[in-house]
Design an enzyme around this catalytic site. Structure first.
Site, PDB file in Angstrom:
ATOM      1  N   ASP A 193      16.263  29.650  22.663  1.00 56.30           N
ATOM      2  CA  ASP A 193      16.073  29.136  24.029  1.00 56.30           C
ATOM      3  C   ASP A 193      17.115  28.058  24.315  1.00 56.30           C
ATOM      4  O   ASP A 193      17.796  28.087  25.347  1.00 56.30           O
ATOM      5  CB  ASP A 193      14.654  28.564  24.160  1.00 56.30           C
ATOM      6  CG  ASP A 193      14.387  27.993  25.541  1.00 56.30           C
ATOM      7  OD1 ASP A 193      14.746  28.655  26.533  1.00 56.30           O
ATOM      8  OD2 ASP A 193      13.834  26.883  25.631  1.00 56.30           O
ATOM      9  N   LYS A 236      17.164  26.103  10.514  1.00 58.81           N
ATOM     10  CA  LYS A 236      17.159  24.700  10.090  1.00 58.81           C
ATOM     11  C   LYS A 236      16.554  24.671   8.689  1.00 58.81           C
ATOM     12  O   LYS A 236      15.553  24.000   8.420  1.00 58.81           O
ATOM     13  CB  LYS A 236      16.355  23.856  11.105  1.00 58.81           C
ATOM     14  CG  LYS A 236      16.434  22.355  10.906  1.00 58.81           C
ATOM     15  CD  LYS A 236      17.791  21.737  11.256  1.00 58.81           C
ATOM     16  CE  LYS A 236      17.820  20.261  10.895  1.00 58.81           C
ATOM     17  NZ  LYS A 236      19.155  19.652  11.067  1.00 58.81           N
ATOM     18  N   ASP A 293      21.907  22.488  14.372  1.00 62.16           N
ATOM     19  CA  ASP A 293      22.667  21.360  14.942  1.00 62.16           C
ATOM     20  C   ASP A 293      24.163  21.639  14.857  1.00 62.16           C
ATOM     21  O   ASP A 293      24.924  21.444  15.804  1.00 62.16           O
ATOM     22  CB  ASP A 293      22.284  20.027  14.268  1.00 62.16           C
ATOM     23  CG  ASP A 293      22.257  20.099  12.754  1.00 62.16           C
ATOM     24  OD1 ASP A 293      22.338  21.215  12.181  1.00 62.16           O
ATOM     25  OD2 ASP A 293      22.151  19.029  12.112  1.00 62.16           O
ATOM     26  N   TYR A 320       6.514  28.751  19.837  1.00 59.66           N
ATOM     27  CA  TYR A 320       6.058  29.161  21.167  1.00 59.66           C
ATOM     28  C   TYR A 320       4.636  29.716  21.139  1.00 59.66           C
ATOM     29  O   TYR A 320       3.875  29.526  22.083  1.00 59.66           O
ATOM     30  CB  TYR A 320       6.968  30.265  21.731  1.00 59.66           C
ATOM     31  CG  TYR A 320       8.130  29.774  22.548  1.00 59.66           C
ATOM     32  CD1 TYR A 320       9.108  28.968  21.988  1.00 59.66           C
ATOM     33  CD2 TYR A 320       8.262  30.140  23.879  1.00 59.66           C
ATOM     34  CE1 TYR A 320      10.185  28.543  22.739  1.00 59.66           C
ATOM     35  CE2 TYR A 320       9.336  29.717  24.635  1.00 59.66           C
ATOM     36  CZ  TYR A 320      10.294  28.921  24.057  1.00 59.66           C
ATOM     37  OH  TYR A 320      11.362  28.510  24.810  1.00 59.66           O
ATOM     38  N   ASP A 354      21.003  28.450  26.546  1.00 59.97           N
ATOM     39  CA  ASP A 354      21.334  27.614  27.713  1.00 59.97           C
ATOM     40  C   ASP A 354      22.635  26.849  27.468  1.00 59.97           C
ATOM     41  O   ASP A 354      23.459  26.702  28.381  1.00 59.97           O
ATOM     42  CB  ASP A 354      20.211  26.600  28.002  1.00 59.97           C
ATOM     43  CG  ASP A 354      19.244  27.102  29.072  1.00 59.97           C
ATOM     44  OD1 ASP A 354      19.061  28.339  29.168  1.00 59.97           O
ATOM     45  OD2 ASP A 354      18.668  26.277  29.799  1.00 59.97           O
TER      46      ASP A 354
END
Ligand code: IPM
Ligand code: MG
Length: 354
Positions: free
Chosen positions: A244, A188, A220, A136, A248
């Protein structure tokens, strides 16, 4: 107790107005509310989504109540003038590096989740998302790629210190929630160096917290497990980008994004507690803006989080949460929950149950 109210765009002003009524109804001694412009609304009034006077106001207050930003009129502006830059700028400028996002199904609302009722009922997780770093805020740009075509690039990075401080927040949060002593760190590390540093630093920080059950999961796999085995999660510790996306995902699993609140905090102590910014998880919903249809419960619950985390007013926070739960229990439902109650009617229903 000074609170900066930044309603922003779309349904932001409608939902924050109801949360403000709830705060005022508590008649907290010394409470003063200040209004500020932010997002597309601020761009239209001042030429910038985060005008200096809004930033100054936020700095001078003990907490910020934030509505939402995002305005289709601004979609073609240069990136630094887009409404979203306001929330990113506030998070960065105010040092709000820790984002707490609870995802929980309210009793009686299991049927709103796309998951099977017993899975839905098991959703009770807290995201602790790092908010000041990652891809970001890294350098970014466009250039000519090796194949001769235009290439976009964004630098992803985390320092050990950045990871350590957010890991501490996750461990403290896990300890505070009695039944959430498990922390799952999501990364990851099978592909990214950033994630290897993340994982090593989380492990090092965990040394001081032997009572916490820590595990690591690739992002994942985490996306899959949140849906297939929500019961195995307590606190989910992760970086800015993965947080983020996964928060959601979890809110969709809950099935009622209009009920989910959030807190963003740093290290600044005020005269009353820890400075923080509080906002609903949902966005500005321009399609229903100005129609009095939006569900203000997520913003009202964000105000409750503010009282708890920035002012130590736990009893008052619980009063608000109980009033929202009671309204839901009595069948008060916004359109997002398949009901027909409007913004003001929902606000009024919560006020009556305070
Ligand atoms: C969020 C939002 C923001 C983010 C946007 C509006 C910049 O999606 O708070 O999750 O990506 O952090
Ligand atoms: Mg998001």
């Amino acid at each position: 107790m000074k609170i900066a109210v930044l309603p922003g765009d779309g349904i932001g002003p409608e939902v924050t107005a109801e949360a403000v009524k709830v705060l005022e109804a508590l008649e907290l001694p010394g409470l003063i509310l200040f209004d500020g412009d932010v997002g597309g609304a601020a761009y239209k009034a001042h030429g910038h989504p985060l005008p200096p006077e809004t930033l100054t106001l936020a700095r001078e207050c003990d907490a910020v109540l934030f509505g939402a930003v995002g305005d289709p009129d601004c979609d073609n502006l240069e990136r630094h003038l887009r409404p979203e830059q306001a929330i990113l700028g506030l998070r960065k400028e105010l040092g709000l590096f820790a984002n707490l996002r609870p995802a929980k199904v309210f009793a009686g609302l299991e049927h709103l989740s796309p998951l099977a009722p017993e899975k839905a009922a098991a959703i009770d997780m807290m995201f602790v998302r790092e908010l000041n770093g990652d891809v970001y805020f890294g350098d970014k740009g466009t250039r000519q790629g090796k194949d001769g075509s235009r290439e976009g690039w964004d630098m992803m990075s985390y320092t050990e210190k950045e990871v350590t401080r957010i890991a501490q927040v996750a461990f403290r949060t896990a300890r505070a929630g009695n039944d959430k002593t498990r922390v799952t760190s999501v990364d990851k590390a099978n592909v990214l160096e950033t994630s290897q540093v993340w994982r090593d630093a989380v492990n090092a920080a965990a040394g001081a917290h032997p009572d916490i059950e820590l595990d690591h999961m690739y992002v994942d796999n985490a996306a899959m497990q949140i849906i297939s085995h929500p019961e195995r999660f307590g606190v989910i510790l992760t970086g800015n980008l993965f947080g983020d996306i996964l928060s959601d995902l979890a809110s969709a699993a809950v099935g009622s994004i209009g009920l989910l609140a959030s807190a963003s905090m740093g290290e600044r102590q005020t005269a009353h507690g820890l400075f923080g910014l509080y906002e609903p998880i949902h966005g500005s919903a321009p399609d229903i803006a100005g129609q009095g249809k939006a569900n203000p419960m997520a913003t009202i619950l964000s105000a409750a989080m503010m009282l708890r985390h920035s002012f130590g007013l736990n009893a008052e926070a619980e009063r608000i949460e109980a009033a929202v739960a009671a309204a839901l229990g009595d069948g008060i439902r916004g359109g997002d929950l398949g009901g027909s109650h409007g913004t003001e009617a929902i606000g009024q229903a919560v006020l009556e149950r305070l």
